[in-house]
Design an enzyme around this catalytic site. Structure first.
Site, PDB file in Angstrom:
ATOM      1  N   GLN A  74      78.462 -16.729  21.139  1.00 35.40           N
ATOM      2  CA  GLN A  74      77.728 -18.050  22.104  1.00 35.40           C
ATOM      3  C   GLN A  74      78.801 -18.379  22.965  1.00 35.40           C
ATOM      4  OE1 GLN A  74      74.666 -20.331  21.493  1.00 35.40           O
ATOM      5  NE2 GLN A  74      75.032 -21.094  23.753  1.00 35.40           N
ATOM      6  N   PHE A  75      79.890 -17.691  24.110  1.00 39.00           N
ATOM      7  CA  PHE A  75      81.343 -18.153  24.250  1.00 39.00           C
ATOM      8  C   PHE A  75      81.104 -20.079  24.918  1.00 39.00           C
ATOM      9  CE2 PHE A  75      79.623 -16.805  28.027  1.00 39.00           C
ATOM     10  CZ  PHE A  75      80.573 -16.625  28.986  1.00 39.00           C
ATOM     11  N   THR A  76      79.589 -20.025  25.172  1.00 36.83           N
ATOM     12  CA  THR A  76      79.429 -21.099  26.125  1.00 36.83           C
ATOM     13  C   THR A  76      79.915 -22.485  25.458  1.00 36.83           C
ATOM     14  OG1 THR A  76      77.230 -20.909  26.138  1.00 36.83           O
ATOM     15  CG2 THR A  76      78.123 -20.579  27.523  1.00 36.83           C
TER      16      THR A  76
END
Length: 141
Positions: A74-76
Site C-alpha cells: 500500500q504505497f498510499t
C-alpha cells in the site's frame, strides 16, 4: 518502510472478483508501504515486528498463536497531506523498488514459519477484514 498491522479474525483480498489471498482465524493484516531509499535493514525490522509484536491475548505474538499474515502492498501509506487537498506521493518508492522489498517481507515471514497470503502488487484490490479488538498498530522502520 511503514506497516499498518491489524489483528484480525479473518481477512481477504479480491482482484477483479477473484480472491487472491485470504486468511482465517487469528492473524494479522499487514499493509506495507515502502519509502524511497528503503532496503533490507527496513525489511528485517518489519518482519521481526510483524512476527514478534505481542498483539494477542496473554502477550502472545502471531508466531506464538500459530496465526497467519495477509500482506498487502500500500504505497498510499506514504501519502503526504500537509499541503493542500491533493496528497503527494513523492516519498513513496516507485513500484520497481517497492515490489522486491514487499516480496522480501513475505519471504522473511515465511522463513519464520508463518503462513503468509498476499494481495497482488500494483492491482486495484478490495480488502475485507474482521478486525479483532479493534487492535491496530503503525510500525515504522
Amino acid at each position: 518502510m511503514r506497516a499498518v498491522l491489524q489483528r484480525v479474525h479473518r481477512a481477504s483480498v479480491t482482484v477483479d472478483g477473484e480472491v487472491v489471498g485470504a486468511i482465517e482465524g487469528l492473524g494479522i493484516l499487514a499493509l506495507i508501504g515502502v519509502a524511497r531509499g528503503d532496503g533490507m535493514a527496513q525489511v528485517d525490522t518489519i518482519v521481526r515486528k510483524i512476527a514478534e509484536l505481542r498483539m494477542f491475548d496473554n502477550e502472545a505474538s502471531v508466531s506464538d498463536v500459530g496465526g497467519s499474515v495477509l500482506v498487502v502492498s500500500q504505497f498510499t501509506l506514504y501519502g503526504d497531506t500537509r499541503k493542500g487537498r491533493r496528497p503527494s506521493w513523492s516519498h513513496a518508492a516507485p513500484g520497481s523498488e517497492a515490489e522486491p522489498l514487499v516480496e522480501a517481507v513475505v519471504a522473511g515471514l515465511r522463513q519464520r514459519g508463518l503462513h503468509v497470503e498476499t494481495g497482488r502488487f500494483g492491482a486495484m484490490m478490495d480488502v475485507a477484514l474482521v478486525n479483532s479488538g479493534p487492535f491496530t498498530l503503525l510500525v515504522e522502520a
